[in-house]
Structure formats: structure tokens, C-alpha cells
Design a protein around this motif. Structure first.
Motif, mmCIF file in Angstrom:
data_model
loop_
_atom_site.group_PDB
_atom_site.id
_atom_site.type_symbol
_atom_site.label_atom_id
_atom_site.label_comp_id
_atom_site.label_asym_id
_atom_site.label_seq_id
_atom_site.Cartn_x
_atom_site.Cartn_y
_atom_site.Cartn_z
ATOM 1 N N SER A 120 13.410 9.154 2.101
ATOM 2 C CA SER A 120 13.778 8.200 1.049
ATOM 3 C C SER A 120 13.113 8.641 -0.248
ATOM 4 O O SER A 120 12.110 9.356 -0.223
ATOM 5 C CB SER A 120 13.324 6.786 1.411
ATOM 6 O OG SER A 120 13.945 6.336 2.596
ATOM 7 N N GLU A 152 14.435 -0.718 -5.451
ATOM 8 C CA GLU A 152 14.660 0.486 -4.645
ATOM 9 C C GLU A 152 13.376 1.150 -4.145
ATOM 10 O O GLU A 152 13.361 1.728 -3.054
ATOM 11 C CB GLU A 152 15.458 1.521 -5.460
ATOM 12 C CG GLU A 152 16.791 1.028 -5.984
ATOM 13 C CD GLU A 152 17.794 0.772 -4.875
ATOM 14 O OE1 GLU A 152 17.682 1.426 -3.816
ATOM 15 O OE2 GLU A 152 18.674 -0.089 -5.060
ATOM 16 N N SER A 154 10.137 2.037 -2.381
ATOM 17 C CA SER A 154 9.376 1.601 -1.217
ATOM 18 C C SER A 154 8.623 2.804 -0.662
ATOM 19 O O SER A 154 9.130 3.923 -0.660
ATOM 20 C CB SER A 154 10.302 1.026 -0.139
ATOM 21 O OG SER A 154 9.577 0.779 1.054
ATOM 22 N N TYR A 155 7.402 2.559 -0.224
ATOM 23 C CA TYR A 155 6.612 3.619 0.398
ATOM 24 C C TYR A 155 6.431 3.365 1.890
ATOM 25 O O TYR A 155 5.584 3.971 2.535
ATOM 26 C CB TYR A 155 5.241 3.711 -0.294
ATOM 27 C CG TYR A 155 5.332 4.112 -1.744
ATOM 28 C CD1 TYR A 155 5.689 5.412 -2.110
ATOM 29 C CD2 TYR A 155 5.079 3.198 -2.759
ATOM 30 C CE1 TYR A 155 5.784 5.783 -3.442
ATOM 31 C CE2 TYR A 155 5.163 3.561 -4.105
ATOM 32 C CZ TYR A 155 5.516 4.849 -4.424
ATOM 33 O OH TYR A 155 5.605 5.221 -5.750
ATOM 34 N N ASP A 156 7.227 2.467 2.426
ATOM 35 C CA ASP A 156 7.104 2.083 3.823
ATOM 36 C C ASP A 156 8.034 2.912 4.709
ATOM 37 O O ASP A 156 9.014 2.402 5.255
ATOM 38 C CB ASP A 156 7.411 0.586 3.984
ATOM 39 C CG ASP A 156 7.178 0.104 5.412
ATOM 40 O OD1 ASP A 156 6.343 0.717 6.107
ATOM 41 O OD2 ASP A 156 7.837 -0.873 5.824
ATOM 42 N N LYS A 189 3.263 -2.960 -6.736
ATOM 43 C CA LYS A 189 3.701 -1.702 -6.128
ATOM 44 C C LYS A 189 2.515 -0.747 -5.957
ATOM 45 O O LYS A 189 2.406 -0.037 -4.952
ATOM 46 C CB LYS A 189 4.775 -1.049 -6.984
ATOM 47 C CG LYS A 189 6.106 -1.811 -7.031
ATOM 48 C CD LYS A 189 6.842 -1.702 -5.709
ATOM 49 C CE LYS A 189 8.224 -2.346 -5.811
ATOM 50 N NZ LYS A 189 8.980 -2.224 -4.535
ATOM 51 N N LYS A 215 3.463 5.469 6.317
ATOM 52 C CA LYS A 215 3.756 4.333 7.191
ATOM 53 C C LYS A 215 2.564 3.971 8.075
ATOM 54 O O LYS A 215 2.187 2.808 8.179
ATOM 55 C CB LYS A 215 4.969 4.626 8.066
ATOM 56 C CG LYS A 215 5.455 3.396 8.835
ATOM 57 C CD LYS A 215 6.764 3.658 9.530
ATOM 58 C CE LYS A 215 7.325 2.412 10.176
ATOM 59 N NZ LYS A 215 7.669 1.371 9.193
#
Length: 335
Positions: A120, A152, A154-156, A189, A215
């Protein structure tokens, strides 16, 4: 050696790779024999000289006329005019990216194609440009970028990132945007990202691993250099995490990066000059290679920056020691 102490809030002085190929190798190179044959012909040689002189004359005329509009400007008008020219060039690049590679981490302007560094987008280009958009007062472009960050970004996801690059560009980019705008979106964020990055510091000594899984938050030691981390990278995370600690009141961010500096200083480097690798398992420097270039450079630079940011005298002492060490080594190399 001075102690590492947390300064009171009033001690703060102010509020304050992915490869992008240039395709030089793709350019066609003229055949040397052809050039030599042309230059051996007197007539063609004269023609080439005339063309060169003519082209230089045209260039000088155009350059002279480009200066005429600025001739009668005041200093303020001149400065503003040049700022606008810089802004125009920036927006030309930004609009090309937004039209053809929006959201992608890597963008190739010649082919007008982009790609992500992981499964992503990590926001490498958009987040890294937020403060520039604000400083240049690009309101429409900033609104679009902010919307992308909000909905949009996201670091997950299960992906390893470089601890150093992600800290200085992504965490730093979000914190810079918050500083300039005071918009809590960017702080929110930044906090989410920082929590994932903290796993990189969970080595036996606190020296950060070169990479971290976003994650799981698990640090990943370098696959090269015997598992050692870059000294410059380990000592160039402090400004962002200490500033985040100030904003959130969470001491865990401060403690993680302050511990790194204490471990490094406990090695008692001779003349303040440090090898370019440090082992996360032992906390000791690895090897004897010392240089002021890559993997060593920002260690010295950030000693002074940390002192200016927090007022901790230990960093001024360390900086002055390294400064003297560099001067002495320079004098030795000349003699």
C-alpha cells in the motif's frame, strides 16, 4: 561526562531512498569516430564554431532580456518575483505527479508512471511535500494532499520499512505539517506511525534496528554489515521523537531516543569521532572506519541540533569535543 536529563518544558527553544532514476545512462552517446571525422574537415569545423558562437550570442541576448523586468523593481518586489518563479516550477512538477502518479511512492516523470514501495502507499511524496505546500501557500494542492492523508494514508500493514528514512521523512513530514498548521490530523497520523516505529528500539541495548515491521512493530536487524546499524541513522531520530514527546506528553518517545545517545556516548569515542557502525546487541561500535560522509555525517550534525532543540548541555559538550577532534585530525593529515 554530563548526565542526560529531561529538560523542563520551558527549556525548549522553539516550537520547533527511494531511488528516483534520472536516466543519464539511457541517453545516446555520439560515436567518437564520427566526431573526429567532422573535426578533420576544415569547412565543417568552421561551421561548428560559427554555430557555437551564434548559439552563445542568442543565449546571452535572451538572458539579458530576462533580467529587464527586474531592473526597476524594489528589493521586496524582486524577492517576491523570484519566489513566484520557484513556486511555478514546483507546481509544474507537482501537477505532473498529481495527474499521472497520484498517491504513488515513486514517480518517474519521463514515463509518467508510478509505483508503491510496499503493498500500500506509504505517502512518501505527498507527506514529504506537505510543509512545502504550506510554505508556498498552495491552498488547492494542499487541500487535495490533506484529503489523501485523512482518508487514504495508513501504516497498518505487514511491511518492513527503513527506520531512519521513515522517521525523518514520514514522521518528520507529519510533525512539520502539524507545526505549521496546528491541525491535529497530522499529529494523530504521526502518533500512529511513531507507535509502530518504537519497535525498532527494542534491542538489548536500545540501539535501533535498521528496519521495523509497521504492523507487528517488530524491529529487524540489518541483513548486511554483520547486523550492525548505521551510526548516523541511529543518532538522527531524536528531533522527531523528542518533539512528539513534547506535543503528546508521552515520555516513551523521549526515553527511547535519549537512551540511544547515552549508549553511544558510553563508548567514550576518542576525540569525539565515531565509527560508522554500531551493534544493537552490544551497544558497541563495530569496526574502526570513521568518516564524515555517509553513515557518519548526521551523527555530528544532530549533536548541535539536539542542543538547540532541547537545551541539554550534554549535546553541546559532545559537539564541541567532535569539532576539536575533527580539527586535530585535519591538521595531522596536512602535516
Amino acid at each position: 561526562m554530563a548526565s542526560f536529563l529531561k529538560p523542563k518544558s520551558n527549556s525548549w527553544k522553539s516550537k520547533k531512498e527511494p531511488e528516483l532514476p534520472l536516466y543519464y545512462k539511457d541517453k545516446l552517446q555520439p560515436d567518437a569516430n564520427v566526431i573526429q571525422n567532422v573535426l578533420r574537415t576544415p569547412r565543417k569545423k568552421k561551421m561548428l564554431i560559427k554555430l557555437f558562437v551564434a548559439s552563445m550570442a542568442i543565449y546571452l541576448v535572451l538572458w539579458f532580456y530576462s533580467l529587464l523586468p527586474e531592473k526597476n523593481m524594489t528589493d521586496a518586489e524582486l524577492w517576491n518575483n523570484r519566489k513566484l518563479k520557484v513556486k511555478e516550477v514546483f507546481l509544474e512538477s507537482w501537477h505532473d505527479y498529481s495527474n499521472h502518479g497520484w498517491g504513488k511512492d515513486v514517480y518517474k516523470p519521463r514515463s509518467q508512471t508510478g509505483k508503491n514501495m510496499g503493498p500500500s502507499p506509504l505517502g512518501w511524496i505527498i507527506v514529504d511535500s506537505l510543509d512545502t505546500l504550506m510554505l508556498m501557500d498552495c491552498k488547492d494542492e494542499l487541500d487535495e494532499a490533506k484529503s489523501w492523508v485523512k482518508y487514504e494514508l495508513s501504516y497498518d500493514f505487514d511491511y518492513q520499512v527503513n527506520t531512519f528514512e521513515t522517521t525523518i521523512r514520514m514522521l518528520g513530514g507529519l510533525l512539520s505539517a502539524h507545526y505549521l498548521s496546528e491541525d491535529d490530523l497530522y499529529l494523530e497520523k504521526a502518533t500512529g506511525l511513531a507507535k509502530s516505529l518504537l519497535g525498532a528500539f527494542e534491542s538489548k541495548t536500545g540501539i535501533p534496528y535498521s528496519s521495523v515491521n509497521l504492523k507487528t512493530g517488530k524491529g529487524v536487524r540489518s541483513h548486511t554489515d554483520g547486523g550492525a546499524s548505521s551510526t548516523a541513522e541511529a543518532a538522527t531520530l531524536q528531533l522527531e521523537f523528542k518533539y512528539l514527546a513534547k506535543l503528546t506528553g508521552e515520555t516513551m518517545y523521549w526515553d527511547a531516543v535519549e537512551r540511544v545517545m547515552k549508549v553511544l556516548d558510553d563508548n567514550h569515542p576518542k576525540g569525539g569521532l565515531v565509527p560508522i557502525f554500531v551493534n544493537p546487541a552490544t551497544g558497541h561500535y563495530q569496526g574502526n572506519l570513521i568518516r564524515l560522509g555517509s553513515r557518519g555525517d548526521s551523527y555530528y550534525e544532530y549533536l548541535l541540533k539536539q542542543y538547540l532543540q532541547t537545551g541539554e548541555s550534554i549535546y553541546l559538550e559532545m559537539y564541541l569535543e567532535t569539532f576539536d577532534g575533527i580539527k586535530k585530525r585535519s591538521n595531522l593529515s596536512r602535516s
